[in-house]
Scaffold this active site. Structure first.
Site, short mmCIF file in Angstrom:
data_model
loop_
_atom_site.label_atom_id
_atom_site.label_comp_id
_atom_site.label_asym_id
_atom_site.label_seq_id
_atom_site.Cartn_x
_atom_site.Cartn_y
_atom_site.Cartn_z
N LYS A 21 -57.74 3.59 -39.31
CA LYS A 21 -58.45 2.38 -38.85
C LYS A 21 -59.68 2.07 -39.73
O LYS A 21 -60.83 2.13 -39.27
CB LYS A 21 -58.88 2.55 -37.39
CG LYS A 21 -57.69 2.71 -36.45
CD LYS A 21 -58.08 2.65 -35.00
CE LYS A 21 -56.89 2.67 -34.08
NZ LYS A 21 -56.03 3.86 -34.21
N ASP A 32 -42.47 -1.75 -35.83
CA ASP A 32 -42.43 -0.62 -34.90
C ASP A 32 -42.07 -1.21 -33.53
O ASP A 32 -42.81 -2.02 -32.99
CB ASP A 32 -43.81 0.04 -34.85
CG ASP A 32 -43.83 1.23 -33.89
OD1 ASP A 32 -43.01 1.25 -32.96
OD2 ASP A 32 -44.67 2.11 -34.07
#
Lengths: 332, 413
Positions: free
Chosen positions: A131, A187
């Site tokens: 992140k 995903d």
């Protein structure tokens, strides 16, 4: 979904497939065993008695993965993409190091773990940044790897993470490379993403001119990207598509409208129903003039009564829904 | 012995709660179960000996001209006249204003029907009780839930004699669950009672130091039956109630036309009315289809559906508990539930127009959704268009609107 992966692996010359599973293996065994012959592969089930994380299962399957020194592929089953196994294997052989991970470029890397290369090297990975708060690149781990059996020595048989333990140890030794994925990647762990992934997958089939798709010359096909199993029955005056898959032995009534949905094996959609962004579970029934939308997910053997509206309902198996679900809810 | 009948139809300044449907047609002429609301009153009057029917209201004369012409042919047993008030006089004020017409020929008694009620109008039974008790006034009453009662005029009656002993309009506290149905049978002497009430009211004003004329909602002539007459009448000894166990509904809001439609259709069905559609695999009775409407044989209608003149219902469409008005079109595979589809409105293929079911006995047309009060019935006014595959739920849509996106719980201006 897993079948697409099995198919693509077999096409790349894979002979042994290990499925690391921890739930309902009997269901999957029955489902997959019949494909062993079709694709000429050996499928082994490796059952975790306790969750072993993302790396532990590899150690558990050491006997098969380490039986020779040929590299093996590792796939997260939640990932849908144009599986580039052959090119990946070729690239892996070229650089000669222990591992290669497939990476995909994303618009907003701040939500993911980003791959950073060694300075001046196009593919050798230096580190991962989880992140990132400032831009360090936009290539993220796509959940598909090819690894040499030697990396099994880096894993202990305990719950352990491939991303957080195994890969960092490989990058320290300069043994991990990245391989850029062309085309779509998704995903699909969440139903919402599963529907998006289905759309992407069908679009990619359309681009390739795949014979698996139902031809647009069929009067009910609307907007393309429609895949209907040959055993499914479609009524009169239906409008199906875009982005719809209809599984084996499904029965669709007259005047049915379906878009952006997955209709699974043995289910039935009755006359004049309207279905959008919905997963109709195995052996489900959708009533006449029912309307399903906004990521509605029907579990196994769910019945939606005639004229009922469902907005984003996640409905657990064997339920019958007789009244509207106006706002998204989980129906136990 | 014949009686007269007065039907109170109100005026365009009233009936605002019937919007948006009253924007295009006066409420008394709105079709429920295939006929205007006041047609059902007239039909009830054919069951008793009535020679003269008067519609009293303050709409323009032209409004009722066609209706009166057609009804005069359909109901030759009585004459029908419209009496126009030039200013709202209140329900009692109107009666007094037209006293000469009412008292002409010295009728012993006359009926007063509010046009905005939907019921079985048991007028014969009311006449019977008037004869039996030598009553000066008979009011039709019905029992409702205690919660609903305070929205109506409440009647306290003697259990055995059925004499009204107390009457309060919309009480703040619970008085009784027997309520005023808005149907009365009065002896001619009521006119003098009204005059007396007017005098008392004027007296009170002149002597009341707290009286503020700006608080009055109309001229000094405004006198309402419910507030000003029925209360004092209960003090006297000859005011009786006939308690009906049949259906009763008020037609106030536009949404209340849907339960009224259902009740009138069920009544017609149970009495074997011939103009209803026959039951079949695609018709669940009761269903009324106007002879000029076109309904695809694969469309499924009912129960409680009225389809108006020249309306068009496409293949595989579904309509339930709804009113579809003149020239409206519902395209193939669309689904319309608990709704009113306005004149010349268009509903696209696979669209879903939906209200929330409420029980016929519930005297309310709103429901709470996420803590907000919304109309239970979805109403599409004149010339509205709903695009293909669009969903409209619990909305009121004003005339000429085009809906291209899904809408829920909204008033679309």
């Amino acid at each position: 979904m897993i079948l697409h992966q099995v198919e693509a692996l077999a096409a790349a010359g894979v002979t042994d497939i290990v499925l690391a599973v921890n739930y309902r293996p009997d269901v999957m065994v029955a489902h997959l065993k019949k494909y062993e012959e079709q694709y000429n592969v050996k499928i082994t089930f490796s059952v975790e008695n306790e969750p072993l994380g993302t790396a532990g299962p590899l150690k558990l399957a050491e006997e098969i993965l380490g039986k020779d020194d040929k590299p093996f592929f590792v796939l997260n089953s939640d990932v849908v993409c144009d599986y580039p196994f052959q090119q990946l294997a070729d690239f892996h052989k070229t650089h000669g190091d222990e591992g290669t991970i497939v990476v995909t470029k994303v618009e907003e890397p701040s939500k993911y773990g980003v791959v950073v290369h060694q300075p001046g090297h196009p593919t050798r990975i230096d580190r991962f940044v989880e992140k990132p708060v400032e831009f360090v690149g936009n290539r993220i781990n796509a959940g598909i790897y090819i690894l040499n059996p030697s990396i099994l020595n880096r894993i202990e048989l305990r719950p352990t993470s491939i991303e957080q333990e195994t890969f960092p140890s490989m990058t320290r030794d300069g043994q991990l490379h990245s391989f850029d994925l062309e085309g779509f990647w998704m995903d699909v762990g969440q139903p919402k993403d599963f529907l998006s992934g289905t759309c992407l997958f069908l679009s990619s089939l359309t681009k390739k001119g795949s014979k698996l798709l139902t031809p647009a010359t069929q009067p009910f096909v609307h907007g393309g990207n429609v895949m209907i199993d040959a055993s499914a029955k479609i009524g009169n005056n239906c409008r199906i598509g875009p982005n719809v898959t209809i599984g084996p032995n499904v029965v669709i009534g007259d005047g049915v409208r379906i878009q952006r949905s997955v209709v699974l094996e043995g289910s039935r959609i009755k006359d004049h129903a309207w279905v959008k962004s919905t997963i109709v579970g195995w052996h489900g029934t959708v009533g006449k003039w029912a309307r399903l939308e906004n990521v509605t997910v029907m579990g196994d053997d769910v019945t939606i009564a005639d004229e009922v509206y469902v907005n984003g309902g996640s409905i657990l198996p064997h339920k019958t829904i007789k009244a509207n679900i106006d706002v998204p809810a989980i129906i136990m | 012995m014949s009686t007269k009948a007065l039907i109170l139809v109100g005026g365009s300044q009233r009936g605002t709660r019937f919007r948006p449907l009253s924007l295009d047609q006066p409420k008394p002429l709105f079709d429920v179960a295939g006929h205007p609301i006041i047609w059902h009153c007239l039909t009830a009057l054919t069951k008793i000996d009535v020679k003269e029917v008067f519609l009293i209201g303050y709409y323009d004369e032209s409004i009722f001209r066609d209706f009166i012409r057609d009804s005069s042919k359909e109901f030759p047993q009585f004459t029908i006249k419209y009496l126009r008030e030039y200013e709202p006089l209140g329900t009692a004020g109107g009666l007094y204003h037209f006293r000469d017409v009412i008292l002409k020929g010295s009728p012993k008694r006359f009926f007063v029907l509010n046009a905005d009620v939907c019921c079985s109008f048991p007028l014969k039974e009311m006449l019977q009780i008037a004869d039996d008790r030598e009553a000066e006034a008979v009011i039709l009453g019905t029992r409702v839930s205690n919660e609903a009662a305070s929205n109506f005029g409440c009647i306290v009656s003697d259990q055995t004699t059925k004499r009204v002993i107390h009457y309060v309009e919309k009480p703040e506290s619970h008085i009784s669950n027997l309520i005023n149905c808005g149907v009365y049978l009065f002896g001619s002497s009521i006119i003098f009672k009204i005059r007396k009430a007017m005098e008392i009211k004027a007296d009170r004003r002149s002597s009341d130091p707290l009286y503020d004329p700006s608080e009055e909602d109309g001229s000094d002539n405004v006198l309402r039956l419910e507030q000003d007459i029925l209360g004092p009448l209960a003090e006297e000894k000859s005011f009786y109630v006939y308690e009906t166990r049949d259906f009763w509904r008020q037609i106030k809001t536009a949404g209340s036309a849907v339960p009224a439609n259902a009740l009138y259709l069920q009544k017609a069905h149970q009495s074997g009315a011939e103009d209803l559609a026959a039951a079949s695999t695609t018709i669940i009775p009761p269903v009324y289809i106007h002879p000029t409407a076109i309904v695809d044989p694969t469309a499924k209608l009912g129960p409680n559906v009225s389809i108006g003149p020249r309306a068009h219902i496409g293949a595989g469409a579904r309509v339930k508990d709804s009113i579809v008005l003149e020239d409206a079109e519902i395209k193939h595979d669309a689904c319309v539930l608990y709704s009113i589809v306005g004149w010349n409105a268009r509903i696209g293929a696979w669209a879903r127009v939906e209200g929330t079911p409420i029980s016929v006995n519930q005297h309310s047309t709103t429901v709470l959704k996420n803590g907000v009060k919304v109309q239970s019935v979805t109403i599409l006014a004149k010339d509205c268009v709903v695009h293909d595959e669009i969903r409209v739920q619990n909305c009121v849509c004003l005339p000429y609107k085009e809906l291209k996106k899904d809408v829920v719980n909204e008033v679309i201006m």
